[in-house]
Design a protein around this motif. Structure first.
Motif, PDB file in Angstrom:
ATOM      1  N   GLU A   1       0.854  -1.179   0.000  1.00 10.12           N
ATOM      2  CA  GLU A   1       0.000   0.000   0.000  1.00 10.12           C
ATOM      3  C   GLU A   1       0.892   1.232   0.000  1.00 10.12           C
ATOM      4  O   GLU A   1       2.061   1.170   0.407  1.00 10.12           O
ATOM      5  CB  GLU A   1      -0.911   0.031   1.232  1.00 10.12           C
ATOM      6  N   PRO A   2       0.390   2.362  -0.483  1.00  8.59           N
ATOM      7  CA  PRO A   2       1.205   3.583  -0.467  1.00  8.59           C
ATOM      8  C   PRO A   2       1.656   3.917   0.948  1.00  8.59           C
ATOM      9  O   PRO A   2       0.906   3.748   1.908  1.00  8.59           O
ATOM     10  CB  PRO A   2       0.241   4.642  -1.020  1.00  8.59           C
ATOM     11  N   LEU A   3       2.886   4.375   1.080  1.00  6.99           N
ATOM     12  CA  LEU A   3       3.439   4.658   2.401  1.00  6.99           C
ATOM     13  C   LEU A   3       2.611   5.694   3.162  1.00  6.99           C
ATOM     14  O   LEU A   3       2.508   5.627   4.392  1.00  6.99           O
ATOM     15  CB  LEU A   3       4.889   5.138   2.269  1.00  6.99           C
ATOM     16  N   LEU A   4       2.035   6.643   2.446  1.00  4.16           N
ATOM     17  CA  LEU A   4       1.248   7.685   3.121  1.00  4.16           C
ATOM     18  C   LEU A   4       0.036   7.106   3.848  1.00  4.16           C
ATOM     19  O   LEU A   4      -0.471   7.730   4.785  1.00  4.16           O
ATOM     20  CB  LEU A   4       0.791   8.739   2.114  1.00  4.16           C
ATOM     21  N   GLN A   5      -0.415   5.939   3.426  1.00  5.64           N
ATOM     22  CA  GLN A   5      -1.581   5.334   4.070  1.00  5.64           C
ATOM     23  C   GLN A   5      -1.231   4.651   5.388  1.00  5.64           C
ATOM     24  O   GLN A   5      -2.117   4.287   6.152  1.00  5.64           O
ATOM     25  CB  GLN A   5      -2.240   4.329   3.126  1.00  5.64           C
ATOM     26  N   GLY A   6       0.053   4.485   5.656  1.00  2.00           N
ATOM     27  CA  GLY A   6       0.449   3.789   6.878  1.00  2.00           C
ATOM     28  C   GLY A   6       1.126   4.672   7.903  1.00  2.00           C
ATOM     29  O   GLY A   6       1.774   4.163   8.830  1.00  2.00           O
ATOM     30  N   ILE A   7       0.979   5.982   7.782  1.00  4.33           N
ATOM     31  CA  ILE A   7       1.676   6.898   8.687  1.00  4.33           C
ATOM     32  C   ILE A   7       1.248   6.713  10.137  1.00  4.33           C
ATOM     33  O   ILE A   7       2.055   6.894  11.062  1.00  4.33           O
ATOM     34  CB  ILE A   7       1.457   8.358   8.252  1.00  4.33           C
ATOM     35  N   ASP A   8       0.008   6.347  10.372  1.00  4.09           N
ATOM     36  CA  ASP A   8      -0.454   6.163  11.755  1.00  4.09           C
ATOM     37  C   ASP A   8       0.365   5.110  12.497  1.00  4.09           C
ATOM     38  O   ASP A   8       0.448   5.133  13.731  1.00  4.09           O
ATOM     39  CB  ASP A   8      -1.933   5.774  11.781  1.00  4.09           C
ATOM     40  N   LYS A   9       0.985   4.204  11.784  1.00  8.51           N
ATOM     41  CA  LYS A   9       1.783   3.159  12.418  1.00  8.51           C
ATOM     42  C   LYS A   9       3.082   3.709  13.016  1.00  8.51           C
ATOM     43  O   LYS A   9       3.663   3.086  13.910  1.00  8.51           O
ATOM     44  CB  LYS A   9       2.113   2.060  11.405  1.00  8.51           C
ATOM     45  N   ILE A  10       3.538   4.862  12.511  1.00  8.96           N
ATOM     46  CA  ILE A  10       4.813   5.425  12.991  1.00  8.96           C
ATOM     47  C   ILE A  10       4.651   6.856  13.512  1.00  8.96           C
ATOM     48  O   ILE A  10       5.637   7.501  13.854  1.00  8.96           O
ATOM     49  CB  ILE A  10       5.875   5.414  11.872  1.00  8.96           C
ATOM     50  N   ARG A  11       3.424   7.328  13.582  1.00  6.69           N
ATOM     51  CA  ARG A  11       3.191   8.727  13.939  1.00  6.69           C
ATOM     52  C   ARG A  11       3.793   9.099  15.291  1.00  6.69           C
ATOM     53  O   ARG A  11       4.236  10.234  15.509  1.00  6.69           O
ATOM     54  CB  ARG A  11       1.684   9.015  13.939  1.00  6.69           C
ATOM     55  N   ARG A  12       3.833   8.167  16.211  1.00 11.19           N
ATOM     56  CA  ARG A  12       4.316   8.456  17.571  1.00 11.19           C
ATOM     57  C   ARG A  12       5.839   8.561  17.638  1.00 11.19           C
ATOM     58  O   ARG A  12       6.394   9.013  18.655  1.00 11.19           O
ATOM     59  CB  ARG A  12       3.856   7.353  18.525  1.00 11.19           C
TER      60      ARG A  12
ATOM     61  N   CYS B   1       2.265  16.975   5.074  1.00 15.47           N
ATOM     62  CA  CYS B   1       0.823  17.226   5.131  1.00 15.47           C
ATOM     63  C   CYS B   1       0.085  16.099   5.840  1.00 15.47           C
ATOM     64  O   CYS B   1      -0.918  16.331   6.533  1.00 15.47           O
ATOM     65  CB  CYS B   1       0.263  17.411   3.717  1.00 15.47           C
ATOM     66  N   VAL B   2       0.571  14.876   5.689  1.00  9.30           N
ATOM     67  CA  VAL B   2      -0.071  13.719   6.328  1.00  9.30           C
ATOM     68  C   VAL B   2       0.503  13.475   7.719  1.00  9.30           C
ATOM     69  O   VAL B   2      -0.161  12.909   8.591  1.00  9.30           O
ATOM     70  CB  VAL B   2       0.119  12.460   5.449  1.00  9.30           C
ATOM     71  N   TRP B   3       1.717  13.929   7.940  1.00 10.72           N
ATOM     72  CA  TRP B   3       2.413  13.694   9.216  1.00 10.72           C
ATOM     73  C   TRP B   3       2.931  15.028   9.759  1.00 10.72           C
ATOM     74  O   TRP B   3       4.127  15.278   9.790  1.00 10.72           O
ATOM     75  CB  TRP B   3       3.567  12.724   8.976  1.00 10.72           C
ATOM     76  N   PRO B   4       2.036  15.902  10.205  1.00 10.92           N
ATOM     77  CA  PRO B   4       2.462  17.227  10.682  1.00 10.92           C
ATOM     78  C   PRO B   4       3.315  17.164  11.944  1.00 10.92           C
ATOM     79  O   PRO B   4       4.001  18.142  12.267  1.00 10.92           O
ATOM     80  CB  PRO B   4       1.133  17.952  10.934  1.00 10.92           C
TER      81      PRO B   4
ATOM     82  N   PRO C   1      12.566  15.351  -5.348  1.00  6.74           N
ATOM     83  CA  PRO C   1      12.107  16.735  -5.251  1.00  6.74           C
ATOM     84  C   PRO C   1      11.382  17.033  -3.948  1.00  6.74           C
ATOM     85  O   PRO C   1      10.772  16.156  -3.326  1.00  6.74           O
ATOM     86  CB  PRO C   1      11.167  16.878  -6.455  1.00  6.74           C
ATOM     87  N   VAL C   2      11.454  18.285  -3.532  1.00  7.35           N
ATOM     88  CA  VAL C   2      10.927  18.711  -2.241  1.00  7.35           C
ATOM     89  C   VAL C   2       9.431  18.459  -2.103  1.00  7.35           C
ATOM     90  O   VAL C   2       8.909  18.352  -0.988  1.00  7.35           O
ATOM     91  CB  VAL C   2      11.266  20.206  -2.002  1.00  7.35           C
ATOM     92  N   VAL C   3       8.706  18.332  -3.212  1.00  4.99           N
ATOM     93  CA  VAL C   3       7.257  18.098  -3.131  1.00  4.99           C
ATOM     94  C   VAL C   3       6.941  16.810  -2.388  1.00  4.99           C
ATOM     95  O   VAL C   3       5.919  16.717  -1.691  1.00  4.99           O
ATOM     96  CB  VAL C   3       6.630  18.082  -4.548  1.00  4.99           C
ATOM     97  N   THR C   4       7.806  15.807  -2.489  1.00  8.09           N
ATOM     98  CA  THR C   4       7.565  14.539  -1.785  1.00  8.09           C
ATOM     99  C   THR C   4       7.635  14.740  -0.277  1.00  8.09           C
ATOM    100  O   THR C   4       6.795  14.231   0.475  1.00  8.09           O
ATOM    101  CB  THR C   4       8.584  13.476  -2.223  1.00  8.09           C
ATOM    102  N   ALA C   5       8.627  15.482   0.169  1.00  2.97           N
ATOM    103  CA  ALA C   5       8.749  15.776   1.602  1.00  2.97           C
ATOM    104  C   ALA C   5       7.555  16.588   2.079  1.00  2.97           C
ATOM    105  O   ALA C   5       7.053  16.385   3.196  1.00  2.97           O
ATOM    106  CB  ALA C   5      10.053  16.528   1.873  1.00  2.97           C
ATOM    107  N   TYR C   6       7.089  17.502   1.248  1.00  4.40           N
ATOM    108  CA  TYR C   6       5.938  18.326   1.631  1.00  4.40           C
ATOM    109  C   TYR C   6       4.668  17.470   1.719  1.00  4.40           C
ATOM    110  O   TYR C   6       3.860  17.647   2.640  1.00  4.40           O
ATOM    111  CB  TYR C   6       5.735  19.452   0.620  1.00  4.40           C
ATOM    112  N   ASP C   7       4.487  16.542   0.798  1.00  3.46           N
ATOM    113  CA  ASP C   7       3.323  15.645   0.857  1.00  3.46           C
ATOM    114  C   ASP C   7       3.346  14.814   2.135  1.00  3.46           C
ATOM    115  O   ASP C   7       2.300  14.572   2.754  1.00  3.46           O
ATOM    116  CB  ASP C   7       3.306  14.718  -0.360  1.00  3.46           C
ATOM    117  N   LEU C   8       4.529  14.366   2.525  1.00  2.72           N
ATOM    118  CA  LEU C   8       4.654  13.606   3.775  1.00  2.72           C
ATOM    119  C   LEU C   8       4.325  14.495   4.968  1.00  2.72           C
ATOM    120  O   LEU C   8       3.646  14.063   5.913  1.00  2.72           O
ATOM    121  CB  LEU C   8       6.071  13.044   3.896  1.00  2.72           C
TER     122      LEU C   8
END
Length: 267
Positions: A176-187, A211-214, A202-209
């Protein structure tokens, strides 16, 4: 956790690097990269390189690795102080800015071709410092994956190219896309160090991350590229590591593990 040059192996990121996007920034390097593959296979360069990098023919494999890494080097070294110029017969580079007395004097009008200029080097010739397939120089173009040579030992640079291409070809084997599993490592405390001029990731990838993991601290470094050896990137990585090292350790619950053979019966 410390991240550097954020990459999530999304199809758009692979397409950027190996589908022509980054080629707009490094046209010479891109011409060489796609030129290694016959025209009829260029619709999917990752697949074409994968076929060659897994070839039993050592020469084919190493030549593909040299072309692959030369392209990666061209993109990752986009943040450079070198002036590149076409002299009329070959590409050259020099430090820039430099004193006027060191700058080459170029003719203002066309001059008759000399014997050395009768067969000029290709405009997309491999840049100095790029990886080469052997001591003899750059990889040959339009190579074929078929060959009768026996497989030989794999060099370090060939192994690196094989690893990168294999994961790119298979989408990093993600379920699954990594962005869908952020809750597993959010802490987990995390600092991401991203070069503003990183053209590999490119920096857009870091920015997308972000947005999901503030909760993640994102540090975008001005003037810095992709390499971890960039002075600004290295400074930020060391600083981030030191800061996380000083965080108070959390108590973990002790878990007893059985060494009984029965524990492994179902494995």
């Amino acid at each position: 956790m410390v991240l550097r040059g954020v990459c999530m192996m999304r199809p758009s990121e692979i397409e950027w690097m190996f589908g022509g996007g980054a080629g707009h920034l490094q046209p010479r390097g891109w011409k060489q990269f796609e030129g290694h593959i016959p025209a009829e296979e260029r619709s999917d360069l990752v697949a074409a390189y994968h076929k060659r990098l897994t070839s039993a023919d050592t020469a084919v494999r190493d030549a593909a690795a040299a072309a692959w890494l030369s392209w990666e080097y061209a993109v990752s070294s986009s943040r450079t102080s070198s002036l590149q110029f076409w002299s009329g017969s070959q590409w050259q580079q020099t430090e820039f800015p430099n004193p006027d007395k060191l700058r080459p004097s170029l003719p203002l009008t066309a001059t008759p071709a000399t014997q050395a200029e009768a067969a000029p080097a290709a405009p997309h010739a491999q840049a100095e410092g790029s990886a080469s397939a052997s001591k003899g120089g750059a990889a040959e173009t339009s190579s074929s994956p078929e060959g009768g040579a026996q497989a030989g030992p794999i060099s370090g640079f060939t192994a690196q190219a094989m690893l990168e291409c294999h994961y790119s070809h298979h989408g990093a084997f993600l379920k699954e896309p990594l962005l869908q599993g952020i809750d597993k490592i959010r802490r987990i405390p995390c600092i991401a160090v991203q070069g503003r001029l990183d053209y590999v990731c490119p920096v857009v990838t870091a920015y997308d991350l972000h947005c999901v993991w503030p909760e993640m601290e994102l540090r975008v470094i001005p003037g810095a590229g992709h390499s971890m050896y960039d002075d600004a990137i290295k400074h930020e990585l060391l600083d981030a590591t030191d800061r996380l090292r000083k965080l108070p350790a959390k108590k973990t619950r002790s878990v007893s593990r059985s060494t009984s053979p029965a524990r492994y019966a179902s494995i």
